[in-house]
Design a protein around this motif. Structure first.
Motif, short mmCIF file in Angstrom:
data_model
loop_
_atom_site.label_atom_id
_atom_site.label_comp_id
_atom_site.label_asym_id
_atom_site.label_seq_id
_atom_site.Cartn_x
_atom_site.Cartn_y
_atom_site.Cartn_z
N MET A 65 0.84 -1.20 0.00
CA MET A 65 0.00 0.00 0.00
C MET A 65 0.87 1.24 0.00
SD MET A 65 -3.08 1.31 0.05
CE MET A 65 -2.55 2.78 -0.80
N ALA A 66 1.94 1.24 0.78
CA ALA A 66 2.85 2.39 0.83
C ALA A 66 3.50 2.63 -0.53
CB ALA A 66 3.90 2.18 1.90
N ALA A 67 3.90 1.56 -1.21
CA ALA A 67 4.53 1.69 -2.53
C ALA A 67 3.58 2.34 -3.53
CB ALA A 67 4.99 0.32 -3.03
N VAL A 68 2.33 1.90 -3.55
CA VAL A 68 1.35 2.49 -4.46
C VAL A 68 1.09 3.94 -4.09
CG1 VAL A 68 -1.06 2.41 -5.21
CG2 VAL A 68 0.27 0.30 -5.07
N SER A 69 0.93 4.20 -2.82
CA SER A 69 0.67 5.56 -2.35
C SER A 69 1.77 6.52 -2.80
CB SER A 69 0.53 5.57 -0.83
OG SER A 69 0.29 6.88 -0.37
N LEU A 70 3.02 6.11 -2.63
CA LEU A 70 4.13 6.96 -3.03
C LEU A 70 4.15 7.20 -4.54
CD1 LEU A 70 6.89 5.48 -0.72
CD2 LEU A 70 5.90 7.79 -0.58
N ALA A 71 3.92 6.15 -5.31
CA ALA A 71 3.92 6.28 -6.77
C ALA A 71 2.80 7.20 -7.24
CB ALA A 71 3.80 4.91 -7.42
N VAL A 72 1.62 7.06 -6.66
CA VAL A 72 0.47 7.89 -7.06
C VAL A 72 0.73 9.35 -6.69
CG1 VAL A 72 -1.97 8.37 -6.61
CG2 VAL A 72 -1.20 6.02 -7.02
N LYS A 73 1.21 9.58 -5.47
CA LYS A 73 1.49 10.96 -5.04
C LYS A 73 2.57 11.59 -5.91
CE LYS A 73 0.09 10.18 -0.26
NZ LYS A 73 -1.05 11.05 -0.10
N ALA A 74 3.60 10.83 -6.27
CA ALA A 74 4.69 11.35 -7.09
C ALA A 74 4.22 11.72 -8.50
CB ALA A 74 5.82 10.34 -7.16
N SER A 75 3.13 11.09 -8.97
CA SER A 75 2.63 11.38 -10.31
C SER A 75 2.07 12.79 -10.42
CB SER A 75 1.55 10.37 -10.70
OG SER A 75 0.30 10.70 -10.08
N GLY A 76 1.61 13.34 -9.32
CA GLY A 76 1.05 14.69 -9.34
C GLY A 76 -0.37 14.76 -9.85
N GLY A 77 -0.97 13.65 -10.23
CA GLY A 77 -2.33 13.66 -10.78
C GLY A 77 -3.43 13.59 -9.74
N LEU A 78 -3.07 13.15 -8.54
CA LEU A 78 -4.08 12.95 -7.50
C LEU A 78 -3.53 13.36 -6.14
CD1 LEU A 78 -5.15 9.33 -8.43
CD2 LEU A 78 -6.69 11.27 -8.45
N LEU A 79 -4.42 13.83 -5.31
CA LEU A 79 -4.15 14.00 -3.89
C LEU A 79 -4.93 12.88 -3.21
CD1 LEU A 79 -4.71 17.85 -3.67
CD2 LEU A 79 -2.54 16.63 -3.94
N THR A 80 -4.25 12.04 -2.42
CA THR A 80 -4.90 10.85 -1.88
C THR A 80 -4.79 10.76 -0.38
OG1 THR A 80 -2.91 9.50 -2.09
CG2 THR A 80 -4.41 9.53 -3.99
N GLN A 81 -5.73 9.99 0.17
CA GLN A 81 -5.71 9.64 1.58
C GLN A 81 -6.08 8.16 1.68
OE1 GLN A 81 -8.12 12.13 4.10
NE2 GLN A 81 -8.33 10.54 5.64
N ALA A 82 -5.25 7.38 2.34
CA ALA A 82 -5.51 5.95 2.53
C ALA A 82 -5.84 5.71 4.00
CB ALA A 82 -4.30 5.12 2.12
N THR A 83 -7.00 5.11 4.24
CA THR A 83 -7.44 4.81 5.59
C THR A 83 -7.52 3.30 5.75
OG1 THR A 83 -8.78 6.83 5.61
CG2 THR A 83 -9.30 5.15 7.27
N PRO A 84 -6.78 2.73 6.72
CA PRO A 84 -6.90 1.28 6.96
C PRO A 84 -8.31 0.97 7.47
CG PRO A 84 -5.05 2.23 8.20
CD PRO A 84 -5.83 3.36 7.62
N LEU A 85 -8.88 -0.11 7.00
CA LEU A 85 -10.21 -0.55 7.44
C LEU A 85 -10.06 -1.84 8.23
CD1 LEU A 85 -12.15 0.04 4.10
CD2 LEU A 85 -12.01 1.56 6.09
N LEU A 86 -10.79 -1.94 9.33
CA LEU A 86 -10.73 -3.13 10.18
C LEU A 86 -12.07 -3.86 10.14
CD1 LEU A 86 -8.90 -0.76 11.69
CD2 LEU A 86 -8.43 -2.71 13.13
N THR A 87 -12.00 -5.18 10.21
CA THR A 87 -13.21 -5.99 10.23
C THR A 87 -13.81 -5.98 11.64
OG1 THR A 87 -12.04 -8.00 10.86
CG2 THR A 87 -12.24 -7.55 8.48
N LEU A 88 -15.02 -6.47 11.75
CA LEU A 88 -15.64 -6.60 13.08
C LEU A 88 -14.82 -7.51 13.97
CD1 LEU A 88 -19.39 -6.96 12.01
CD2 LEU A 88 -18.25 -4.93 12.92
N ALA A 89 -14.30 -8.59 13.42
CA ALA A 89 -13.48 -9.52 14.20
C ALA A 89 -12.21 -8.84 14.71
CB ALA A 89 -13.13 -10.75 13.37
#
Length: 106
Positions: A65-89
């Motif tokens: 996830m970090a690798a994708v986030s860095l690549a997307v941010k470096a592209s300059g085409g998007l401003l992103t926010q990644a939020t981890p999601l947890l299951t009920l368990a």
């Protein structure tokens, strides 16, 4: 597999690219990068307002996830926010763990 909610806003350059290739083209690009790293795209929606795109995806690990986030941010085409999601368990497990915490002033 860790699950993430991605909220993204196009920059003017990113919006220009979206206009050229359409939503299907962006879906294909997202799916390609995620699957190349062993992940899956659960859902992808376009929206309007604060965020232009909302994506739910799974990755085998946090580093992917970090690798994708860095690549997307470096592209300059998007401003992103990644939020981890947890299951009920996972939340149930968290509630069973003892945490030694003291509020300020206590």
């Amino acid at each position: 597999m860790p699950k993430f909610l991605i909220q993204a806003t196009y920059t003017p350059e990113g919006a220009t690219g979206l206009l050229k290739e359409g939503g299907s083209g962006r879906w294909a690009a997202v799916e390609q990068v995620v699957t190349d790293l062993g992940g899956t795209v659960e859902a992808m929606y376009f929206a309007f307002g604060e965020h232009d795109v909302v994506i739910v995806l799974d990755f085998p690990d946090l580093v992917s996830m970090a690798a994708v986030s860095l690549a997307v941010k470096a592209s300059g085409g998007l401003l992103t926010q990644a939020t981890p999601l947890l299951t009920l368990a996972e939340i149930d497990e968290a509630t069973r763990r003892e945490v030694a915490f003291r509020s300020p002033g206590d």
